[in-house]
Scaffold this motif. Structure first.
Motif, PDB file in Angstrom:
ATOM      1  N   TYR A 238       1.302  -0.598   0.727  1.00  0.00           N
ATOM      2  CA  TYR A 238      -0.112   0.040  -0.121  1.00  0.00           C
ATOM      3  C   TYR A 238       0.483   1.255  -0.286  1.00  0.00           C
ATOM      4  O   TYR A 238       0.603   2.570  -1.142  1.00  0.00           O
ATOM      5  N   VAL A 239       1.790   0.976   0.982  1.00  0.00           N
ATOM      6  CA  VAL A 239       2.633   1.912   0.645  1.00  0.00           C
ATOM      7  C   VAL A 239       3.421   2.807  -0.512  1.00  0.00           C
ATOM      8  O   VAL A 239       3.889   3.998  -0.951  1.00  0.00           O
ATOM      9  N   ALA A 240       4.053   1.395  -1.236  1.00  0.00           N
ATOM     10  CA  ALA A 240       4.202   1.535  -2.332  1.00  0.00           C
ATOM     11  C   ALA A 240       3.626   1.556  -3.376  1.00  0.00           C
ATOM     12  O   ALA A 240       3.423   1.839  -4.707  1.00  0.00           O
ATOM     13  N   GLY A 241       2.368   1.466  -3.519  1.00  0.00           N
ATOM     14  CA  GLY A 241       1.311   2.686  -4.115  1.00  0.00           C
ATOM     15  C   GLY A 241       0.652   1.362  -4.909  1.00  0.00           C
ATOM     16  O   GLY A 241       0.255   1.137  -5.958  1.00  0.00           O
ATOM     17  N   LEU A 269      -9.319   0.363   2.406  1.00  0.00           N
ATOM     18  CA  LEU A 269      -8.994   1.734   2.031  1.00  0.00           C
ATOM     19  C   LEU A 269      -8.094   0.680   0.684  1.00  0.00           C
ATOM     20  O   LEU A 269      -7.910   2.234  -0.348  1.00  0.00           O
ATOM     21  N   ALA A 270      -7.197  -0.125   0.435  1.00  0.00           N
ATOM     22  CA  ALA A 270      -6.557  -0.728  -0.770  1.00  0.00           C
ATOM     23  C   ALA A 270      -7.348  -0.902  -1.988  1.00  0.00           C
ATOM     24  O   ALA A 270      -7.677  -0.698  -3.455  1.00  0.00           O
ATOM     25  N   GLU A 271      -8.847  -1.787  -1.955  1.00  0.00           N
ATOM     26  CA  GLU A 271      -9.611  -1.327  -2.818  1.00  0.00           C
ATOM     27  C   GLU A 271     -10.027  -0.429  -3.295  1.00  0.00           C
ATOM     28  O   GLU A 271      -9.677   0.082  -4.803  1.00  0.00           O
ATOM     29  N   GLU A 272     -10.180   0.693  -2.318  1.00  0.00           N
ATOM     30  CA  GLU A 272     -10.429   1.823  -3.100  1.00  0.00           C
ATOM     31  C   GLU A 272      -9.390   2.301  -3.627  1.00  0.00           C
ATOM     32  O   GLU A 272      -9.634   3.218  -4.971  1.00  0.00           O
ATOM     33  N   ALA A 273      -8.248   2.611  -3.057  1.00  0.00           N
ATOM     34  CA  ALA A 273      -7.351   3.292  -4.098  1.00  0.00           C
ATOM     35  C   ALA A 273      -6.986   3.359  -5.618  1.00  0.00           C
ATOM     36  O   ALA A 273      -6.538   2.784  -6.243  1.00  0.00           O
ATOM     37  N   LYS A 275      -9.493   1.309  -6.982  1.00  0.00           N
ATOM     38  CA  LYS A 275     -10.770   1.603  -7.942  1.00  0.00           C
ATOM     39  C   LYS A 275     -11.444   0.615  -8.011  1.00  0.00           C
ATOM     40  O   LYS A 275     -11.837   0.300  -9.376  1.00  0.00           O
ATOM     41  N   MET A 276     -10.956  -0.528  -6.683  1.00  0.00           N
ATOM     42  CA  MET A 276     -11.902  -1.477  -7.310  1.00  0.00           C
ATOM     43  C   MET A 276     -13.124  -0.977  -6.201  1.00  0.00           C
ATOM     44  O   MET A 276     -13.250  -1.659  -4.608  1.00  0.00           O
ATOM     45  N   TYR A 277     -14.182  -0.289  -6.154  1.00  0.00           N
ATOM     46  CA  TYR A 277     -15.064   0.127  -5.777  1.00  0.00           C
ATOM     47  C   TYR A 277     -16.400  -0.892  -5.401  1.00  0.00           C
ATOM     48  O   TYR A 277     -16.513  -0.573  -3.881  1.00  0.00           O
ATOM     49  N   ARG A 278     -16.908  -2.052  -6.009  1.00  0.00           N
ATOM     50  CA  ARG A 278     -17.858  -2.776  -5.254  1.00  0.00           C
ATOM     51  C   ARG A 278     -16.784  -3.632  -3.959  1.00  0.00           C
ATOM     52  O   ARG A 278     -17.670  -3.987  -3.332  1.00  0.00           O
ATOM     53  N   GLU A 279     -15.480  -4.028  -4.448  1.00  0.00           N
ATOM     54  CA  GLU A 279     -14.869  -4.681  -3.319  1.00  0.00           C
ATOM     55  C   GLU A 279     -14.821  -4.130  -2.441  1.00  0.00           C
ATOM     56  O   GLU A 279     -14.602  -4.491  -0.807  1.00  0.00           O
ATOM     57  N   ALA A 280     -15.014  -2.637  -2.272  1.00  0.00           N
ATOM     58  CA  ALA A 280     -14.338  -1.864  -1.299  1.00  0.00           C
ATOM     59  C   ALA A 280     -15.366  -1.837  -0.299  1.00  0.00           C
ATOM     60  O   ALA A 280     -15.267  -1.856   0.988  1.00  0.00           O
ATOM     61  N   GLU A 281     -16.749  -1.482  -1.391  1.00  0.00           N
ATOM     62  CA  GLU A 281     -17.854  -1.292  -0.488  1.00  0.00           C
ATOM     63  C   GLU A 281     -18.418  -2.698   0.364  1.00  0.00           C
ATOM     64  O   GLU A 281     -18.861  -2.565   1.865  1.00  0.00           O
TER      65      GLU A 281
END
Length: 299
Positions: A238-241, A269-273, A275-281
């Motif tokens: 995550y820190v490495a993007g 948070l990782a999924e949101e970053a 752009k995996m919005y469904r998984e993030a939710e």
């Protein structure tokens, strides 16, 4: 504790404290385990209880000094170490601990003078050499630190902790290949999960994300059942993007510990970053289900 069963661990500690044949050395290991898992308040409370019941008063003072050092109370650590040494002048662990506290308070000169006096008495004492190595690292003298590591390995070739320290020094010197080889050698000497986690924590601290990932992959069959291993790998990615990779690592972590809300939140948070919005939710929802009272998860 490695399995996340904190209540069971606390119950076991209470049983140990109630035992008639209290083993203070075993309880010191328990204190270390608590601190290792971030339970610093519990570690301090246990330290005080063990010290109060310890028949060996010098050892009891040493435990209090160790706790002070871990909590950054350096002057108090020196005071307790001095108390231990008044009772037992040859208590090397107390002298080494006092040197570490000196390094944080009175500076390098006093620390080095004290450690050199101990080495005059026994030039091959691993504990004292280890402290001298730490002094050299603290002031950026990496070549001198590496020389001490090599000396300690000649004295004790099967010392995994020294091999790990050698790897750290090589990493600080920029020799990442040599560092990774030494880490692998340390793990071949002693393949326990605490050593492995300390290694990947150091790699994360040095921002050596690819080396961390390689090491986790190489030892997946040995340490792949540790939630903390995958959590740390996810943190590094995550820190490495590397957000998709981080989400995958957090997925491995929640498979092992599905009732840890903060891991589900990190996964979200990782999924949101990524752009995996469904998984993030879904992940944020799971975090809430696990820990409904955590206001951070409602944001």
């Amino acid at each position: 504790l490695n399995d996340g069963r904190r209540q069971d661990a606390e119950h076991t500690l209470e049983t140990l404290m109630g035992s008639a044949d209290l083993d203070a050395v075993d309880l010191e290991r328990c204190i270390g385990a608590l601190r290792y898992h971030g339970m610093n308040i519990e570690a301090t409370n246990l330290t005080r209880r063990v010290s109060a019941r310890c028949i060996d008063r010098a050892y009891g003072e040493f435990l209090l000094a160790s706790d002070d050092l871990a909590n950054g109370n350096y002057r108090s650590a020196i005071s307790h170490a001095n108390s231990a040494l008044r009772m037992e002048k040859s208590f090397i662990r107390a002298r080494c601990l006092r040197v570490k506290a000196y390094l944080e308070t009175d500076g390098v000169t006093k620390a080095m003078q004290d450690v050199n006096r101990m080495l005059d008495e026994d030039p091959n004492d691993i504990n004292v050499l280890d402290v001298k190595k730490d002094i050299h690292i603290a002031i950026g003298q990496y070549e001198e630190a590496l020389e001490i590591c090599d000396l300690m390995i000649r004295i004790d070739p099967r010392n995994a902790d020294v091999m790990k320290d050698r790897a750290i020094v090589l990493g600080l010197m920029g020799d990442h290949k040599g560092s990774l080889d030494s880490y692998r050698e340390a793990l071949n000497i002693r393949g326990d999960v605490r050593l492995f986690i300390s290694i990947i924590t150091e790699l994360l601290r040095q921002r050596r994300v690819q080396d961390l990932r390689h090491l986790v992959d190489d030892f997946d069959d040995v340490f792949g059942r540790s939630t903390l291993v995958w959590r740390l790998r996810g943190n590094a990615e995550y820190v490495a993007g590397m957000y998709e990779e981080a989400a995958t690592s957090y997925e491995r972590a929640v498979e092992l510990s599905p009732n840890e809300g903060d891991i589900w939140h990190s996964k979200g948070l990782a999924e949101e970053a990524a752009k995996m919005y469904r998984e993030a939710e879904d992940s944020f929802g799971r975090a809430l289900l696990v820990d409904l009272d955590n206001t951070e998860y409602w944001i």
